[in-house]
Design an enzyme around this catalytic site. Structure first.
Site, PDB file in Angstrom:
ATOM      1  N   CYS A 380      44.879  34.362  39.731  1.00 42.64           N
ATOM      2  CA  CYS A 380      46.042  35.204  39.990  1.00 42.64           C
ATOM      3  C   CYS A 380      45.585  36.619  40.393  1.00 42.64           C
ATOM      4  O   CYS A 380      45.091  36.807  41.489  1.00 42.64           O
ATOM      5  CB  CYS A 380      46.978  35.210  38.792  1.00 42.64           C
ATOM      6  SG  CYS A 380      48.661  35.756  39.182  1.00 42.64           S
ATOM      7  N   HIS A 519      47.632  29.259  38.195  1.00 43.84           N
ATOM      8  CA  HIS A 519      47.005  29.272  36.871  1.00 43.84           C
ATOM      9  C   HIS A 519      46.541  27.856  36.499  1.00 43.84           C
ATOM     10  O   HIS A 519      47.253  27.119  35.805  1.00 43.84           O
ATOM     11  CB  HIS A 519      47.990  29.792  35.821  1.00 43.84           C
ATOM     12  CG  HIS A 519      48.273  31.250  35.953  1.00 43.84           C
ATOM     13  ND1 HIS A 519      47.540  32.214  35.288  1.00 43.84           N
ATOM     14  CD2 HIS A 519      49.195  31.915  36.679  1.00 43.84           C
ATOM     15  CE1 HIS A 519      48.006  33.407  35.596  1.00 43.84           C
ATOM     16  NE2 HIS A 519      49.010  33.259  36.448  1.00 43.84           N
ATOM     17  N   GLU A 521      44.448  26.904  34.365  1.00 39.24           N
ATOM     18  CA  GLU A 521      44.196  26.728  32.938  1.00 39.24           C
ATOM     19  C   GLU A 521      45.378  26.083  32.217  1.00 39.24           C
ATOM     20  O   GLU A 521      45.209  25.456  31.157  1.00 39.24           O
ATOM     21  CB  GLU A 521      43.860  28.072  32.283  1.00 39.24           C
ATOM     22  CG  GLU A 521      44.999  29.073  32.156  1.00 39.24           C
ATOM     23  CD  GLU A 521      45.230  29.936  33.379  1.00 39.24           C
ATOM     24  OE1 GLU A 521      45.944  30.956  33.264  1.00 39.24           O
ATOM     25  OE2 GLU A 521      44.693  29.604  34.447  1.00 39.24           O
TER      26      GLU A 521
END
Length: 547
Positions: A380, A519, A521
């Site tokens: 990001c 993102h 993750e």
């Protein structure tokens, strides 16, 4: 019709209700049941989207664009079940819904009260998706006795009363403090917590007792007697070296069996725990170690980057290595050489964030990784800082910057390589935003598709050219500078389907340098590590073998 487990907490906060809920969900799955995990938070914010990371920790984003509590991340990581917007609700959202209905006249002029109107709204939320799964596990945030949580406790009491007998149980998590001076575990706080719960009409069926010391059978029997719980439903919960021990640890002390017994499910299906045994084998038998620097803005609270920390652990599991992550505040080398701070690391990760503070340090970290050929993952804002660094130092745009950091972009104080995103395509319609919009829920949120360039590094990592990842941002790299940047070796290897929004950049000729606008993750799991994190750690392992 689903069975419901309501998970409450007492004595103190941060005991691990979310982890206990997630572990229970994983154990029920291991026995062949389907589960859905949900969170009811008593705070008055509509959602955590506008909260400071120091205040609340990470904001977890779902595929359908909800900004939720970080516990939903635990739920996904332990069960693999994708969370939805209807898996999270706050007092703020409940009251907002009630007031909107009142303004529309839905209540036909009645006086609006907590009971029945607010509690009915909570029960309507709980009924969403009823029957879709075998078990719905509903965690109530905060602790029993919190004034803002009372409507939720009343609602789940009513909900259990209205369901057929045996369809709802209550699981209460408490603390057994240890007094070193007397060498005793004290059960009185747990007794008082259960007494408080019973005073509002809820009697726990299962008690989970957190403790730093072994709980003797005599103390478990005492708790069972005074709290009116079966002895085998008093479950000890000890500190663990890794959160991923929780399913196996809770199974050993009988949590899943106690829950099934409370529902009268007998004989219970035997669990298949091979998935979690493999996870622990990879954790406990690592064959090496790599050091990763996480250069961020919110390093004083590691929960601000919870999913990133866990995704790195998953990447380590995939490579059978231990990842030693060190959190470095990007402000400390904003105006100085980052070398002394970043030397000795095998990889560098720059996560997301908001605002200008610390961004020059992130830019310097990206430059250090690019020039030293150290694996770099920018997420990001971390991608945007890598693009600004390349624009300044490779493309000759020495005044490259972001509209996020200067409200006077129109005055041409810098070249806005990153701009405020005001329009994008979501599904079959166009979303439009302006800088004057309210902050909450107005970013580009949720899952979006990206097209990867065939033959690119990321296409090789993903094993395909079409991906779907979760986003949370309102600023975007300006596509107008693509040709100039690609001429300098910064390849735009992932784009939105309409070709307007850059999703991924990578540095050509670098061993591993990737920036992503999304993102990754948020979708990583211990038994299914995200490919980007798995390959990022692999690249770090290669570096570790060279030094």
């Amino acid at each position: 019709m689903s069975r419901y487990v309501f998970i409450t907490g007492g004595v103190v906060s941060s005991l691990g209700k979310g982890l206990a809920s997630a572990a229970l969900g994983a154990l029920l799955q291991a026995r062949g049941f389907t589960v859905r995990l949900r969170k009811l938070d008593p705070y008055l914010n509509v959602d955590p989207g506008t909260m400071s990371p120091f205040e609340h920790g990470e904001v977890f984003v779902t595929d359908d664009g909800a900004e939720t509590d970080l516990d939903l991340g635990h739920y996904e990581r332990f069960t693999g079940v994708s969370a939805r917007a209807t898996d999270s609700v706050s007092s703020g959202r409940i009251y907002s819904n009630v007031l909107e209905k009142e303004r529309r006249g839905d209540y036909l002029g009645k006086t609006i009260q907590v009971i029945p109107h607010v509690t009915n709204e909570i029960k309507d939320f709980l009924n969403i998706g009823d029957g879709e799964v075998d078990f719905q596990l509903c965690e109530i945030g905060g602790t029993v006795g919190d004034i803002e949580g009372l409507p939720f406790f009343e609602a789940i009491r009513q909900f259990a009363q209205e369901r057929p007998r045996g369809q709802c149980i209550f699981m209460h998590l408490t603390l057994l403090p240890y007094l070193a001076a007397s060498g005793e575990l004290k059960t009185k706080p747990t007794q008082h917590s259960v007494k408080e719960l019973r005073s509002i009409g809820i009697a726990p069926d299962v008690l989970v007792c957190r403790s730093e010391h072994p709980i003797p059978e005599t103390e478990r029997a005492k708790i069972a007697l005074f709290c009116n719980v079966r002895p085998d439903a008093v479950i000890p919960a000890y500190d663990l070296k890794s959160i991923y021990e929780a399913p196996l640890a809770y199974h050993r002390v009988g949590l899943d069996q106690a829950v099934l017994d409370a529902f009268g499910i007998s004989p219970a299906p035997k669990p298949n725990l091979a998935r979690w045994e493999d996870v622990m084998d990879r954790l406990n038998h690592a064959e090496g170690e790599v050091r990763v620097a996480i250069v961020g803005k919110y390093t004083r609270l590691e929960d601000a980057y919870k999913s990133i920390a866990e995704a790195l652990t998953h990447g380590g599991m995939a490579n059978r290595v231990r990842v030693r992550a060190q959190w470095i505040d990007s402000e400390i080398f904003e105006a100085k050489d980052p070398g002394p701070y970043l030397e000795g690391f095998h990889a560098i990760l720059v996560p997301g964030g908001f605002g200008e503070r610390g961004t020059e340090g992130k830019i310097r970290a990206a430059q250090f990784a690019r020039e030293r050929k150290i694996p770099y993952l920018g997420i990001c804002l971390g991608m945007q800082m890598a693009v600004i660094e390349a624009a300044r130092n490779l493309a000759g745009l020495g005044d490259a910057g972001s509209e996020e950091f200067d409200a006077e972009a129109g005055a041409k104080r810098f070249t806005p390589v990153v701009y405020h995103l005001k329009e994008w395509v979501q599904g079959n319609h166009t979303v439009r935003r302006s800088a004057a919009d309210a902050k909450g829920g107005t970013m580009r949120l949720g899952a979006y598709t990206a097209q990867l360039t065939p033959g690119s590094h990321v296409a090789d990592i993903y094993g395909g050219t079409t991906i779907e990842e979760r986003h949370r941002h309102r600023y975007e790299v300006d596509i107008r500078y693509r040709d100039k940047l690609e001429a300098c070796g910064l390849r735009f290897s992932g784009m939105s389907p309409d070709g307007r929004l850059p999703e991924i950049v990578e540095v050509e000729g670098h061993p591993w340098f990737i920036g992503v606008q999304f993102h990754p993750e948020l979708k990583s799991k211990p038994f299914a590590p995200h490919p980007l994190f798995a390959d990022f750690v692999r690249a770090a392992v290669e570096v570790s073998r060279l030094v």
